[in-house]
Design a protein around this motif. Sequence first.
Motif, PDB file in Angstrom:
ATOM      1  N   LEU A  20       0.823  -1.211   0.000  1.00 52.50           N
ATOM      2  CA  LEU A  20       0.000   0.000   0.000  1.00 52.50           C
ATOM      3  C   LEU A  20       0.855   1.258   0.000  1.00 52.50           C
ATOM      4  CD1 LEU A  20      -2.978   0.675  -0.107  1.00 52.50           C
ATOM      5  CD2 LEU A  20      -3.001   0.785   2.396  1.00 52.50           C
ATOM      6  N   GLY A  21       1.942   1.251   0.760  1.00 51.50           N
ATOM      7  CA  GLY A  21       2.830   2.409   0.793  1.00 51.50           C
ATOM      8  C   GLY A  21       3.421   2.702  -0.570  1.00 51.50           C
ATOM      9  N   LEU A  22       3.811   1.652  -1.291  1.00 56.98           N
ATOM     10  CA  LEU A  22       4.395   1.828  -2.617  1.00 56.98           C
ATOM     11  C   LEU A  22       3.378   2.368  -3.608  1.00 56.98           C
ATOM     12  CD1 LEU A  22       6.622   1.450  -4.748  1.00 56.98           C
ATOM     13  CD2 LEU A  22       5.821  -0.922  -5.020  1.00 56.98           C
ATOM     14  N   ILE A  23       2.193   1.756  -3.676  1.00 59.26           N
ATOM     15  CA  ILE A  23       1.230   2.209  -4.686  1.00 59.26           C
ATOM     16  C   ILE A  23       0.693   3.599  -4.366  1.00 59.26           C
ATOM     17  CG2 ILE A  23       0.643  -0.129  -5.416  1.00 59.26           C
ATOM     18  CD1 ILE A  23      -1.906   0.010  -3.824  1.00 59.26           C
ATOM     19  N   ASN A  24       0.602   3.933  -3.083  1.00 61.27           N
ATOM     20  CA  ASN A  24       0.215   5.310  -2.731  1.00 61.27           C
ATOM     21  C   ASN A  24       1.286   6.304  -3.171  1.00 61.27           C
ATOM     22  OD1 ASN A  24      -2.354   5.135  -1.545  1.00 61.27           O
ATOM     23  ND2 ASN A  24      -1.517   4.419   0.388  1.00 61.27           N
ATOM     24  N   ALA A  25       2.553   5.934  -2.972  1.00 61.25           N
ATOM     25  CA  ALA A  25       3.652   6.818  -3.362  1.00 61.25           C
ATOM     26  C   ALA A  25       3.690   7.007  -4.875  1.00 61.25           C
ATOM     27  CB  ALA A  25       4.983   6.250  -2.870  1.00 61.25           C
ATOM     28  N   LEU A  26       3.447   5.921  -5.618  1.00 64.18           N
ATOM     29  CA  LEU A  26       3.438   6.033  -7.085  1.00 64.18           C
ATOM     30  C   LEU A  26       2.286   6.926  -7.545  1.00 64.18           C
ATOM     31  CD1 LEU A  26       4.237   2.337  -8.086  1.00 64.18           C
ATOM     32  CD2 LEU A  26       5.782   4.294  -8.145  1.00 64.18           C
ATOM     33  N   ASN A 175       6.562   0.842   7.512  1.00 67.19           N
ATOM     34  CA  ASN A 175       6.136   2.204   7.818  1.00 67.19           C
ATOM     35  C   ASN A 175       6.391   2.440   9.302  1.00 67.19           C
ATOM     36  OD1 ASN A 175       4.713   4.542   8.522  1.00 67.19           O
ATOM     37  ND2 ASN A 175       3.118   4.182   7.015  1.00 67.19           N
ATOM     38  N   LEU A 176       7.473   3.118   9.604  1.00 63.55           N
ATOM     39  CA  LEU A 176       7.890   3.283  11.003  1.00 63.55           C
ATOM     40  C   LEU A 176       6.962   4.192  11.791  1.00 63.55           C
ATOM     41  CD1 LEU A 176      11.694   3.487  10.297  1.00 63.55           C
ATOM     42  CD2 LEU A 176      10.618   1.766  11.733  1.00 63.55           C
ATOM     43  N   CYS A 177       6.186   5.005  11.081  1.00 62.24           N
ATOM     44  CA  CYS A 177       5.207   5.846  11.786  1.00 62.24           C
ATOM     45  C   CYS A 177       4.034   4.997  12.281  1.00 62.24           C
ATOM     46  CB  CYS A 177       4.697   6.953  10.861  1.00 62.24           C
ATOM     47  SG  CYS A 177       5.977   8.145  10.402  1.00 62.24           S
ATOM     48  N   LYS A 178       3.666   4.006  11.483  1.00 64.09           N
ATOM     49  CA  LYS A 178       2.572   3.115  11.861  1.00 64.09           C
ATOM     50  C   LYS A 178       3.006   2.143  12.948  1.00 64.09           C
ATOM     51  CE  LYS A 178      -0.579  -0.394   9.988  1.00 64.09           C
ATOM     52  NZ  LYS A 178      -1.000  -1.134   8.764  1.00 64.09           N
ATOM     53  N   PHE A 179       4.212   1.616  12.824  1.00 63.77           N
ATOM     54  CA  PHE A 179       4.710   0.637  13.791  1.00 63.77           C
ATOM     55  C   PHE A 179       5.689   1.319  14.749  1.00 63.77           C
ATOM     56  CE2 PHE A 179       3.173  -1.919  10.310  1.00 63.77           C
ATOM     57  CZ  PHE A 179       2.528  -2.956  10.961  1.00 63.77           C
ATOM     58  N   GLN A 180       5.109   1.980  15.736  1.00 65.70           N
ATOM     59  CA  GLN A 180       5.881   2.685  16.752  1.00 65.70           C
ATOM     60  C   GLN A 180       6.100   1.770  17.954  1.00 65.70           C
ATOM     61  OE1 GLN A 180       7.196   5.721  16.872  1.00 65.70           O
ATOM     62  NE2 GLN A 180       6.184   6.968  15.326  1.00 65.70           N
ATOM     63  N   GLU A 351      17.274   1.882  10.124  1.00 70.90           N
ATOM     64  CA  GLU A 351      18.446   2.115   9.278  1.00 70.90           C
ATOM     65  C   GLU A 351      18.423   1.285   7.998  1.00 70.90           C
ATOM     66  OE1 GLU A 351      21.670   1.235  11.882  1.00 70.90           O
ATOM     67  OE2 GLU A 351      21.586   3.169  12.934  1.00 70.90           O
ATOM     68  N   GLN A 352      17.843   0.084   8.051  1.00 67.49           N
ATOM     69  CA  GLN A 352      17.982  -0.850   6.930  1.00 67.49           C
ATOM     70  C   GLN A 352      16.685  -1.221   6.224  1.00 67.49           C
ATOM     71  OE1 GLN A 352      20.278  -4.326   8.100  1.00 67.49           O
ATOM     72  NE2 GLN A 352      21.606  -3.107   9.430  1.00 67.49           N
ATOM     73  N   PHE A 353      15.530  -1.077   6.897  1.00 71.98           N
ATOM     74  CA  PHE A 353      14.295  -1.629   6.337  1.00 71.98           C
ATOM     75  C   PHE A 353      13.152  -0.620   6.234  1.00 71.98           C
ATOM     76  CE2 PHE A 353      16.561  -5.121   8.518  1.00 71.98           C
ATOM     77  CZ  PHE A 353      16.803  -5.944   7.424  1.00 71.98           C
ATOM     78  N   ASP A 354      13.446   0.640   6.348  1.00 72.61           N
ATOM     79  CA  ASP A 354      12.406   1.667   6.231  1.00 72.61           C
ATOM     80  C   ASP A 354      11.732   1.566   4.861  1.00 72.61           C
ATOM     81  OD1 ASP A 354      11.048   4.211   5.788  1.00 72.61           O
ATOM     82  OD2 ASP A 354      12.172   4.971   7.502  1.00 72.61           O
ATOM     83  N   GLU A 355      10.416   1.710   4.849  1.00 78.98           N
ATOM     84  CA  GLU A 355       9.633   1.614   3.622  1.00 78.98           C
ATOM     85  C   GLU A 355      10.114   2.586   2.547  1.00 78.98           C
ATOM     86  OE1 GLU A 355       4.929   1.048   3.097  1.00 78.98           O
ATOM     87  OE2 GLU A 355       5.487   3.068   3.747  1.00 78.98           O
ATOM     88  N   THR A 356      10.613   3.738   2.942  1.00 79.42           N
ATOM     89  CA  THR A 356      11.066   4.726   1.959  1.00 79.42           C
ATOM     90  C   THR A 356      12.243   4.205   1.128  1.00 79.42           C
ATOM     91  OG1 THR A 356      12.501   5.780   3.615  1.00 79.42           O
ATOM     92  CG2 THR A 356      10.281   6.685   3.328  1.00 79.42           C
ATOM     93  N   ILE A 357      13.039   3.292   1.704  1.00 77.90           N
ATOM     94  CA  ILE A 357      14.156   2.704   0.953  1.00 77.90           C
ATOM     95  C   ILE A 357      13.610   1.902  -0.225  1.00 77.90           C
ATOM     96  CG2 ILE A 357      16.118   1.116   1.061  1.00 77.90           C
ATOM     97  CD1 ILE A 357      16.328   1.775   4.074  1.00 77.90           C
ATOM     98  N   VAL A 358      12.582   1.098   0.036  1.00 81.12           N
ATOM     99  CA  VAL A 358      11.965   0.278  -1.012  1.00 81.12           C
ATOM    100  C   VAL A 358      11.322   1.164  -2.071  1.00 81.12           C
ATOM    101  CG1 VAL A 358      10.233  -1.496  -1.504  1.00 81.12           C
ATOM    102  CG2 VAL A 358      11.537  -1.595   0.629  1.00 81.12           C
ATOM    103  N   ILE A 359      10.556   2.150  -1.632  1.00 81.73           N
ATOM    104  CA  ILE A 359       9.864   3.049  -2.563  1.00 81.73           C
ATOM    105  C   ILE A 359      10.856   3.772  -3.464  1.00 81.73           C
ATOM    106  CG2 ILE A 359       8.480   5.159  -2.694  1.00 81.73           C
ATOM    107  CD1 ILE A 359       7.043   4.166  -0.122  1.00 81.73           C
TER     108      ILE A 359
END
Length: 379
Positions: A20-26, A175-180, A351-359
């Motif tokens: 969902l994060g990816l398709i929203n970003a696109l 999504n680090l904001c969602k998983f606090q 540092e390594q798995f943030d969703e923004t890295i994938v996007i």
Amino acid sequence: MCMKIAIVLNTSWNVYNFRLGLINALRDNGHQVVILAPSDQYSHRLTELGFEFYPIKMDSRGVNPVKDSRLLWELYQLYKSIRPDIVLHYTVKPNIYGTLAAKAARIPMINNVCGLGTVFLQDSWVSTIAKALYRLAFRYPHKVFFQNHDDFQLFVREKLIKADIADTVPGSGINLCKFQAVPSSEKNYQFVFLVISRLIYDKGIVEYIDAIRLLKARGVDARFQVLGAKDPNHKRGIPVEIVDGWIGEGLIEYLGTTDDVKSVVELSDCVVLPSYREGLPRTLLEAASLGKPIITTDTAGCKHVVDDQETGFLCKVRSADDLAEKMLSMLKLSSERRRSMGEKGRKKVKEQFDETIVINKYKDAIQRLVISQADELTA
């Protein structure tokens, strides 16, 4: 340049929960995103968010030449009708049959090997066929992402893909904001171990049960939970009567399924995944994001999430004895040490798995594809 981008997966659930994060970003970047997946209870959620959805018929289990040829034809027809500029394929059958369909329809594609699945855990005629199909299909994508370097190397070593079109991404990202992370809830109550997984043998569920028996025989007083769907129709699914027997015996608390995994993880003290092999397990990334120490197997995918002795423990694959020892070690740690493990685990995810890295990896791959096509037109 705004484009029509199709994303193809084996379930709508997968799209909604992991992409969902990816398709929203696109979409935020001005692209039109269309989704092709089998209909399930999450399909309407995607359309309610404004995404165009096309249901497809796909049996994600096993190899059936008749059904698979129908899938290839169905995807080809849809690609010709929808005319996307790029197709993003995920999971086994879209990666193979979707790629062949896209090639026939002359549509460029970017693929993602989310995990190798049961077929790569054993040498058989099925694995031989699967490798041959990958070798054929993976001649055509612009880019293929792998979720861990072990899978990347295996495909290159087996000559299933050329290394120059392959790359790695950190799973689907978190999504680090969602998983606090939440403050530790440890008090004077029974320690809670939690496994989040479909109930199939390859996830190490039997080893988890055997480890529980060993711990109970040693007088360990803890709670052992399982969250995930029973899947008796899967080739490696655990029969329902066996699972019900474990429940009746009082070995596990079976929590069924939920849309709110986060709240269940928050109430646990340690998340366990004794899987035989993974792409990059989302459940462990979520657990680490929430500040939970982890016990998982020293195998592809799993070992990439955990720094042994620092953010959790790694145990031997298919070893109930070693799993039990690591669970006992976790119990013996002080609350402060477990809290420190959780904090280090969240830092590692950040540092390594943030969703923004994938996007950003996908945005870059799409941009490079556009540039290469423009160069071909002007050559």
